[in-house]
Design an enzyme around this catalytic site. Structure first.
Site, PDB file in Angstrom:
ATOM      1  N   ASP A  30       5.017   8.460  40.629  1.00 40.17           N
ATOM      2  CA  ASP A  30       4.456   9.683  41.211  1.00 40.17           C
ATOM      3  C   ASP A  30       5.541  10.730  41.465  1.00 40.17           C
ATOM      4  OD1 ASP A  30       2.443  11.303  42.145  1.00 40.17           O
ATOM      5  OD2 ASP A  30       2.315  10.351  44.125  1.00 40.17           O
ATOM      6  N   ASN A  32       5.896  13.853  39.470  1.00 40.26           N
ATOM      7  CA  ASN A  32       6.275  14.742  38.354  1.00 40.26           C
ATOM      8  C   ASN A  32       5.991  16.206  38.683  1.00 40.26           C
ATOM      9  OD1 ASN A  32       6.771  12.400  36.994  1.00 40.26           O
ATOM     10  ND2 ASN A  32       5.025  12.547  35.592  1.00 40.26           N
ATOM     11  N   SER A  76      -7.945   6.266  36.681  1.00 44.92           N
ATOM     12  CA  SER A  76      -9.330   6.632  36.364  1.00 44.92           C
ATOM     13  C   SER A  76      -9.738   7.891  37.138  1.00 44.92           C
ATOM     14  CB  SER A  76     -10.280   5.468  36.671  1.00 44.92           C
ATOM     15  OG  SER A  76     -10.040   4.959  37.970  1.00 44.92           O
ATOM     16  N   ASN A  78      -7.487  10.457  37.492  1.00 45.93           N
ATOM     17  CA  ASN A  78      -6.691  11.574  36.982  1.00 45.93           C
ATOM     18  C   ASN A  78      -7.478  12.503  36.048  1.00 45.93           C
ATOM     19  OD1 ASN A  78      -3.575   9.683  36.956  1.00 45.93           O
ATOM     20  ND2 ASN A  78      -4.251  11.202  38.437  1.00 45.93           N
ATOM     21  N   TRP A  79      -8.679  12.089  35.637  1.00 45.68           N
ATOM     22  CA  TRP A  79      -9.549  12.986  34.852  1.00 45.68           C
ATOM     23  C   TRP A  79      -9.964  14.198  35.660  1.00 45.68           C
ATOM     24  CZ3 TRP A  79      -9.386  11.868  29.945  1.00 45.68           C
ATOM     25  CH2 TRP A  79      -9.263  10.536  29.537  1.00 45.68           C
ATOM     26  N   ARG A  81      -8.085  16.207  37.056  1.00 48.97           N
ATOM     27  CA  ARG A  81      -7.105  17.286  36.895  1.00 48.97           C
ATOM     28  C   ARG A  81      -7.605  18.292  35.857  1.00 48.97           C
ATOM     29  NH1 ARG A  81      -1.171  14.723  37.912  1.00 48.97           N
ATOM     30  NH2 ARG A  81      -1.806  13.385  39.639  1.00 48.97           N
ATOM     31  N   ARG A 189       6.262   2.609  44.881  1.00 52.17           N
ATOM     32  CA  ARG A 189       5.707   3.935  44.638  1.00 52.17           C
ATOM     33  C   ARG A 189       6.799   4.955  44.900  1.00 52.17           C
ATOM     34  NH1 ARG A 189      -0.155   6.448  45.494  1.00 52.17           N
ATOM     35  NH2 ARG A 189       0.302   8.532  44.727  1.00 52.17           N
ATOM     36  N   ARG A 195       0.468   5.284  49.704  1.00 52.83           N
ATOM     37  CA  ARG A 195      -0.894   4.800  49.421  1.00 52.83           C
ATOM     38  C   ARG A 195      -0.907   4.158  48.042  1.00 52.83           C
ATOM     39  NH1 ARG A 195      -1.507  10.470  49.837  1.00 52.83           N
ATOM     40  NH2 ARG A 195      -1.315  11.499  47.813  1.00 52.83           N
ATOM     41  N   SER A 197      -3.596   4.491  45.795  1.00 52.80           N
ATOM     42  CA  SER A 197      -4.299   5.295  44.794  1.00 52.80           C
ATOM     43  C   SER A 197      -4.997   4.433  43.734  1.00 52.80           C
ATOM     44  CB  SER A 197      -3.352   6.308  44.134  1.00 52.80           C
ATOM     45  OG  SER A 197      -2.796   7.164  45.114  1.00 52.80           O
ATOM     46  N   GLU A 208       5.011  -7.635  47.736  1.00 52.22           N
ATOM     47  CA  GLU A 208       5.870  -6.837  48.612  1.00 52.22           C
ATOM     48  C   GLU A 208       5.726  -5.379  48.170  1.00 52.22           C
ATOM     49  OE1 GLU A 208       7.897  -8.036  51.179  1.00 52.22           O
ATOM     50  OE2 GLU A 208       6.778  -9.886  50.830  1.00 52.22           O
TER      51      GLU A 208
HETATM   52  C1  IPE Z   1      -1.374   7.887  41.090  1.00 53.51           C
HETATM   53  O1  IPE Z   1      -0.829   9.109  41.398  1.00 53.51           O
HETATM   54  C2  IPE Z   1      -1.651   7.787  39.605  1.00 53.51           C
HETATM   55  C3  IPE Z   1      -0.481   7.678  38.753  1.00 53.51           C
HETATM   56  C4  IPE Z   1       0.767   7.681  39.140  1.00 53.51           C
HETATM   57  C5  IPE Z   1      -0.763   7.531  37.344  1.00 53.51           C
HETATM   58  P1  IPE Z   1      -1.714  10.365  41.839  1.00 53.51           P
HETATM   59  O2  IPE Z   1      -0.750  11.471  42.042  1.00 53.51           O
HETATM   60  O3  IPE Z   1      -2.812  10.573  40.869  1.00 53.51           O
HETATM   61  O4  IPE Z   1      -2.345   9.858  43.215  1.00 53.51           O
HETATM   62  P2  IPE Z   1      -2.874  10.685  44.450  1.00 53.51           P
HETATM   63  O5  IPE Z   1      -3.866  11.670  43.929  1.00 53.51           O
HETATM   64  O6  IPE Z   1      -1.695  11.354  45.067  1.00 53.51           O
HETATM   65  O7  IPE Z   1      -3.470   9.661  45.357  1.00 53.51           O
HETATM   66  C1  IPE Z   2       2.556  11.446  38.486  1.00 53.97           C
HETATM   67  O1  IPE Z   2       2.988  12.689  38.913  1.00 53.97           O
HETATM   68  C2  IPE Z   2       2.053  11.467  37.068  1.00 53.97           C
HETATM   69  C3  IPE Z   2       0.598  11.209  36.917  1.00 53.97           C
HETATM   70  C4  IPE Z   2      -0.235  11.029  37.898  1.00 53.97           C
HETATM   71  C5  IPE Z   2       0.094  11.165  35.570  1.00 53.97           C
HETATM   72  P1  IPE Z   2       1.993  13.746  39.548  1.00 53.97           P
HETATM   73  O2  IPE Z   2       1.473  14.632  38.473  1.00 53.97           O
HETATM   74  O3  IPE Z   2       0.952  13.073  40.365  1.00 53.97           O
HETATM   75  O4  IPE Z   2       2.993  14.558  40.477  1.00 53.97           O
HETATM   76  P2  IPE Z   2       2.709  15.176  41.912  1.00 53.97           P
HETATM   77  O5  IPE Z   2       2.129  14.093  42.762  1.00 53.97           O
HETATM   78  O6  IPE Z   2       1.767  16.310  41.701  1.00 53.97           O
HETATM   79  O7  IPE Z   2       4.052  15.602  42.377  1.00 53.97           O
HETATM   80 MG    MG Z   3       0.816  12.594  42.316  1.00 56.64          MG
END
Ligand code: IPE
Ligand code: IPE
Ligand code: MG
Length: 241
Positions: A30, A32, A76, A78-79, A81, A189, A195, A197, A208
Site C-alpha cells: 500500500d 503508491n 476485489s 479496487n474496481w 477506483r 502492510r 487494517r 482490507s 504475526e
Molecule cells: C489494499 O489496499 C489493496 C491492495 C494493496 C492491493 P487499498 O489501498 O485498496 O485498501 P484501503 O482502501 O486503504 O482499505
Molecule cells: C496500493 O497503493 C496499490 C493498489 C491498491 C493497487 P494505493 O494506490 O492504494 O496507494 P494509496 O493508498 O492511495 O497511497
Molecule cells: Mg491504498
C-alpha cells in the site's frame, strides 16, 4: 535422536537456537498513490514505481529462503477506483508479465495466483495461464492476489466444502485458494494503514502482523529482511500457555 547434522547446527547458529524462520510472508503493498502525491506526480507513476519495488523484492528473494511470498496486487474492492486508474493497473500487469516472466523462470520463481483472477480480461487470463505453466517447476513460490477478496474466498471455499459434505474448518481450509501454500507466518502492510482490507482473513487467524510506515515504492529487500529478523524474535502461542 541421532546427532544433529552439521548443516542444521550451522543454520541454528545463524538463526539463534529455537528461533523460528518464516516460511510464508504476505504483503499488502500500500501507498503508491501517496508516494506519487508527495512528489506532485500522477498516481500512475506511483503504481509504476510500485511495480519496480516488486521486481526489486523478487530479485532479492532467493537468499531469504522463504518458501512463499504472497503479494496483494489488486483487491476485489479496487474496481471502485476510476476507470483510468484500473486501466493503468491492468496495463502495468500486462507489461510486468511480458518483461519479467523469463527472469522468473531463470531464477526458479514459481508463480501462483489467488483470487477471482479468471474473471479478469481474457488476454490477461491467457498471459497468466502461460506464466503459471512456464514457472511450474520453480522452487520459491510467488503468489499474487489478483481480484482477491478474503470474504469471497471463504464463501467460495465454504460452498465447495458444503457440496462435499460437512462444513468444518479443515474442510473449508482445503478449499481455500491458498490450500497448497505453507501456513501464513507473517503479514506485512506498508504505508502506515492498520487494517487488513479484506486480505487473507482466514489465513491471518494466527499470523504475526507487522505494520510499517514505508510507502510501497520505497520498500526494499532490506525491509523484508528486517521483518524476517523481527519475526524470528516473536513468540507464537496459538492460544496455549
Ligand atoms: C489494499 O489496499 C489493496 C491492495 C494493496 C492491493 P487499498 O489501498 O485498496 O485498501 P484501503 O482502501 O486503504 O482499505
Ligand atoms: C496500493 O497503493 C496499490 C493498489 C491498491 C493497487 P494505493 O494506490 O492504494 O496507494 P494509496 O493508498 O492511495 O497511497
Ligand atoms: Mg491504498
Amino acid at each position: 535422536m541421532g546427532a544433529t547434522p552439521a548443516t542444521d547446527q550451522a543454520a541454528a547458529r545463524i538463526l539463534g537456537a529455537g528461533e523460528p524462520r518464516a516460511r510464508h510472508v504476505a504483503i499488502i503493498m500500500d501507498g503508491n498513490g501517496r508516494w506519487a502525491k508527495k512528489r506532485g506526480l500522477p498516481r500512475a507513476v506511483g503504481h509504476q514505481r510500485g511495480v519496480e519495488a516488486v521486481r526489486r523484492l523478487v530479485r532479492g528473494l532467493e537468499p531469504m529462503k522463504l518458501e512463499c511470498l504472497t503479494l496483494y496486487a489488486f483487491s476485489s474492492e479496487n474496481w471502485k477506483r476510476s476507470h483510468d486508474e484500473v486501466d493503468d493497473l491492468m496495463n502495468l500487469m500486462r507489461r510486468f508479465i511480458k518483461s519479467d516472466l523469463e527472469e522468473f523462470v531463470a531464477n526458479g520463481v514459481k508463480l501462483k495466483i489467488i483470487g477471482d483472477w479468471r474473471s479478469l480480461a481474457p488476454d490477461i487470463v491467457a498471459m497468466l495461464e502461460d506464466a503459471l505453466a512456464r514457472t511450474a517447476n520453480g522452487r520459491q513460490i510467488l503468489a499474487v492476489a489478483l481480484n482477491y477478496g478474503g470474504k469471497h474466498e471463504i464463501a467460495r471455499a465454504a460452498a465447495k466444502a458444503a457440496a462435499k459434505g460437512a462444513i468444518t474448518p479443515e474442510a473449508i481450509e482445503a478449499q481455500l485458494d491458498t490450500h497448497d501454500l505453507p501456513p501464513l507466518d507473517l503479514l506485512i502492510r506498508t504505508s502506515g494503514e492498520i487494517r487488513l482490507s479484506n486480505f487473507l482473513l482466514w489465513q491471518a487467524a494466527y499470523a504475526e502482523m507487522l505494520f510499517v510506515d514505508t510507502l510501497w515504492p520505497d520498500f526494499k529487500p532490506e525491509h523484508l529482511q528486517q521483518a524476517l529478523d523481527d519475526f524470528a524474535r516473536r513468540e507464537r502461542r496459538y492460544g496455549g500457555r
